[in-house]
Design an enzyme around this catalytic site. Structure first.
Site, PDB file in Angstrom:
ATOM      1  N   LYS A 276       0.845  -1.192   0.000  1.00  8.49           N
ATOM      2  CA  LYS A 276       0.000   0.000   0.000  1.00  8.49           C
ATOM      3  C   LYS A 276       0.883   1.245   0.000  1.00  8.49           C
ATOM      4  O   LYS A 276       1.825   1.348   0.771  1.00  8.49           O
ATOM      5  CB  LYS A 276      -0.916  -0.013   1.231  1.00  8.49           C
ATOM      6  CG  LYS A 276      -2.028   1.022   1.201  1.00  8.49           C
ATOM      7  CD  LYS A 276      -3.007   0.818   2.347  1.00  8.49           C
ATOM      8  CE  LYS A 276      -4.160   1.806   2.269  1.00  8.49           C
ATOM      9  NZ  LYS A 276      -5.132   1.608   3.357  1.00  8.49           N
ATOM     10  N   GLU A 360     -19.099  -6.674  10.547  1.00  6.56           N
ATOM     11  CA  GLU A 360     -20.109  -5.911  11.280  1.00  6.56           C
ATOM     12  C   GLU A 360     -21.101  -6.812  12.004  1.00  6.56           C
ATOM     13  O   GLU A 360     -21.510  -6.517  13.140  1.00  6.56           O
ATOM     14  CB  GLU A 360     -20.856  -4.982  10.328  1.00  6.56           C
ATOM     15  CG  GLU A 360     -20.007  -3.878   9.715  1.00  6.56           C
ATOM     16  CD  GLU A 360     -19.299  -4.295   8.441  1.00  6.56           C
ATOM     17  OE1 GLU A 360     -18.600  -3.454   7.831  1.00  6.56           O
ATOM     18  OE2 GLU A 360     -19.442  -5.482   8.053  1.00  6.56           O
ATOM     19  N   ARG A 388     -25.407  -3.191   7.511  1.00  8.12           N
ATOM     20  CA  ARG A 388     -24.969  -4.534   7.137  1.00  8.12           C
ATOM     21  C   ARG A 388     -25.219  -5.553   8.241  1.00  8.12           C
ATOM     22  O   ARG A 388     -25.039  -6.745   8.033  1.00  8.12           O
ATOM     23  CB  ARG A 388     -23.472  -4.516   6.783  1.00  8.12           C
ATOM     24  CG  ARG A 388     -23.098  -3.446   5.769  1.00  8.12           C
ATOM     25  CD  ARG A 388     -21.652  -3.543   5.352  1.00  8.12           C
ATOM     26  NE  ARG A 388     -21.441  -4.664   4.439  1.00  8.12           N
ATOM     27  CZ  ARG A 388     -20.270  -4.986   3.914  1.00  8.12           C
ATOM     28  NH1 ARG A 388     -19.191  -4.278   4.204  1.00  8.12           N
ATOM     29  NH2 ARG A 388     -20.155  -5.997   3.103  1.00  8.12           N
TER      30      ARG A 388
END
Length: 613
Positions: A276, A360, A388
């Protein structure tokens, strides 16, 4: 390697010749490294001047080029999970110049969007949806007799979500022609956590010598699963043909590896290792800090520092203060510790902090289990991510009336991130749940106080607050909790009353001053202050409700329901978000579009009053 963001647009002659992936495919493979260098330079320049997601895109430059070079997009389907890494994809698919408008009103979206380009096969924004979507496309293509590659690029962070494994499981059952490219950079927004993250880290460590030895000689393809084959054990046991891991920044590895898996069939997984922030030294050193950038402004001596606090800072301070007083408090986040303001809590109370990764549903049922045993869980979760886990919210928490506090971040319009991240519906979907109370603070001080009140409430409670900075209300050492279900009149007027729920109180007050209206800070969307409602209805000729939530089922709808049930007849205008998805732009621009800035609120009320005179 780049060390700073260019102030002037860099020279990118080869990149400028690429308007579609077809142009890219006309180049020799030897020129792709130059394309990558120019693309990375342009990405640094453009995001530096517009703001937006940053580190993830830098990390997939070579991978994006290789995929478009070998696939026949848009006929082949290429799906990016989450989508914050898709800026290079946009640059290569006819939107290079438009990238300078990204996340701006009238400009292109910060995420792939079907309505924006035929190359955006699936609209994304949330994590772990790519595999299910790509599998659906692969099955549809087979059903229609269309030979086509269906490719999903998913990060190792997104792979931790249960939905990803549901898709993997079904893909093997169907034996669909699906290629999963696992972009392994050990990061989502924050460093990945959990058993799967540790597994991937072990894969890389155990495979480093092997990958180095075979880097330019061969590509591993579907080795037999065995206890010693750590790099392939997980996915081959599931039933995938596994290849990798390979260096995602080396075309000499990427091109033959991708070509090889495209020439096989069935469920396949290519494990690609990337970094990244690749190519920009500060981002490689601090990938969390450089996940996204704000627009780089030119220095000006006249700029006054903005000392207002972010709501996320207020929540983080409240969390630490409360944890110091109550050892039962447990903090939970689904992979959003930085964004939610939990870094200090995680450092100070590490034994009471749980980052459950992008999970979640698990986060909420975990909180339910903790509450069953007498702990006081606080779940910090974005409004759109709470969507979600709606079944867990109802079935596992509210149905059992468990003592769980939800700190609902990013409630309301979020501006540049657009419709996929706007918290437009949480009052509506929370208000209908029995046992739930919902607080709607109007400023930083009230946010702290309502968090206290909701924490002390012995049942499921939610406090919703927006992204970014508040209006500047000071916090003092003598703040006391506010009473559940008790509103506050902040301006006395005549004939008309504005009932405000949440962060639009400054606009409500400005309109109240102009129209000589009473203004009430309602503080709670549920329960409503019935005594105040009765008083207001009996002493005013009209009521306006104001909220940064969908009008359908929102707090204003609750006011109407109560008035009707009590047989009280008074004209009511509900102002809030209409039945549309609001596209990206600055928060000020999107509020204006929604009719929720001061000028539009006043105009809408005046027009309504004229119709009722």
């Amino acid at each position: 390697m780049f060390y700073q963001i260019p102030n002037q647009r860099p020279a990118t002659p080869l990149l400028d010749s690429i308007d579609t992936p077809a142009d890219l495919r006309r180049l020799s493979a030897e020129r792709l490294a130059q394309v990558a260098q120019e693309l990375r330079a342009f990405l640094l320049y453009s995001v530096g001047h517009t703001g937006g997601h940053f580190g993830a895109g830098l990390g997939v430059v070579e991978l994006t080029i290789a995929l478009h070079y070998l696939l026949h997009t848009p006929e082949d389907r290429l799906i990016w999970d989450v989508g914050h890494q898709a800026y290079p994809h946009k640059i290569l698919t006819g939107r290079r110049e438009q990238l300078l408008t990204i996340r701006q009103q009238g400009g292109i979206s910060g995420f792939p969007k079907r309505a924006e380009s035929v190359f955006d096969s699936f609209g994304v924004g949330h994590s772990s949806t790519s595999l299910s979507a790509a599998l659906g496309m692969a099955l549809a293509s087979a059903q229609q007799g269309i030979p086509r590659q269906c490719v999903a690029v998913i990060g190792d962070g997104a792979m931790t979500a249960g939905m990803a494994f549901e898709a993997l499981n079904h893909a093997v059952h169907t034996q669909a022609d699906l290629l999963v490219v696992l972009n392994d950079n050990t990061m989502s927004i924050s460093p990945n956590v959990g058993g799967l993250a540790s597994y991937f880290a072990g894969v890389l460590e155990n495979s480093a010598e092997q990958a180095g030895a075979h880097a330019k000689a061969q590509v591993q393809s579907a080795p037999p699963a065995s206890a010693s084959s750590s790099a392939s054990a997980l996915f081959t046991e599931l039933g995938f043909s596994y290849s990798g891991p390979i260096d995602g920044h080396d075309f000499d590895q990427l091109l033959p590896a991708i070509s090889s898996v495209l020439n096989t069939s069935g469920p396949r997984l290519l494990h690609v290792v990337t970094r990244k922030g690749k190519g920009f030294a500060p981002a490689e050193k601090d990938p969390v800090g450089y996940h996204a950038l704000n627009k780089i402004e030119r220095e000006s001596a006249s700029v006054t520092p903005d000392k207002r606090r972010r709501y996320q800072q207020v929540f983080g301070d409240w969390l630490c203060d409360t944890a110091a007083r109550d050892e039962r408090l447990i903090g939970i986040t689904p992979a959003m510790s930085e964004g939610s303001g939990m870094v200090s809590f995680a450092q100070t109370f590490s034994d009471r902090f749980h980052d459950v990764a992008i999970a979640e549903q698990h986060a909420i049922t975990l909180a339910a289990g903790l509450a069953c045993e007498g702990m006081k869980p606080v779940v910090a979760i974005y409004s759109t991510f709470l969507q979600r886990a709606y079944d867990q919210l109802i079935h596992d928490v509210a149905l059992q009336d468990l003592d769980v506090l939800f700190a609902v971040d990013r409630a309301g319009l979020v501006g540049e991130d657009g419709a996929s991240h706007a918290g437009s519906f949480d009052i509506s979907f929370l208000r209908c749940i029995p046992n739930m109370v919902i607080a709607t603070p109007s400023d930083e001080r009230e946010c702290y106080q309502l968090l206290d009140a909701a924490y002390q409430y012995p049942g499921p409670a939610a406090v919703r607050y927006p992204r970014g900075k508040g209006p500047g209300a000071e916090l003092t050492d003598t703040l006391t909790p506010l009473e559940v279900g008790k509103a506050h009149q902040v301006r006395e007027g005549e004939q008309m009353a504005i009932l405000n729920f949440g962060a639009l109180l400054p606009e409500a007050l400005a309109v109240g001053d102009t129209l000589h209206a009473t203004v009430c800070d309602m503080r709670w969307a549920k329960p409503l202050d019935h005594a105040l409602l009765r008083e207001i209805a009996n002493s005013h000729r009209a009521i306006v409700t104001l909220e940064e939530n969908a009008v359908a089922g929102g707090a204003g709808a609750g006011v109407l329901e109560w008035l009707q049930a009590e047989g009280i007849t008074v004209p009511v205008l509900n102002l809030g978000l209409q039945d549309v998805f609001y596209e990206h732009g600055s928060r000020i621009q999107v509020l204006a579009r929604a009719g929720l800035n001061t000028e539009e609120i006043e105009a809408r009320i005046r027009n309504w009053l004229k119709r009722h005179d």
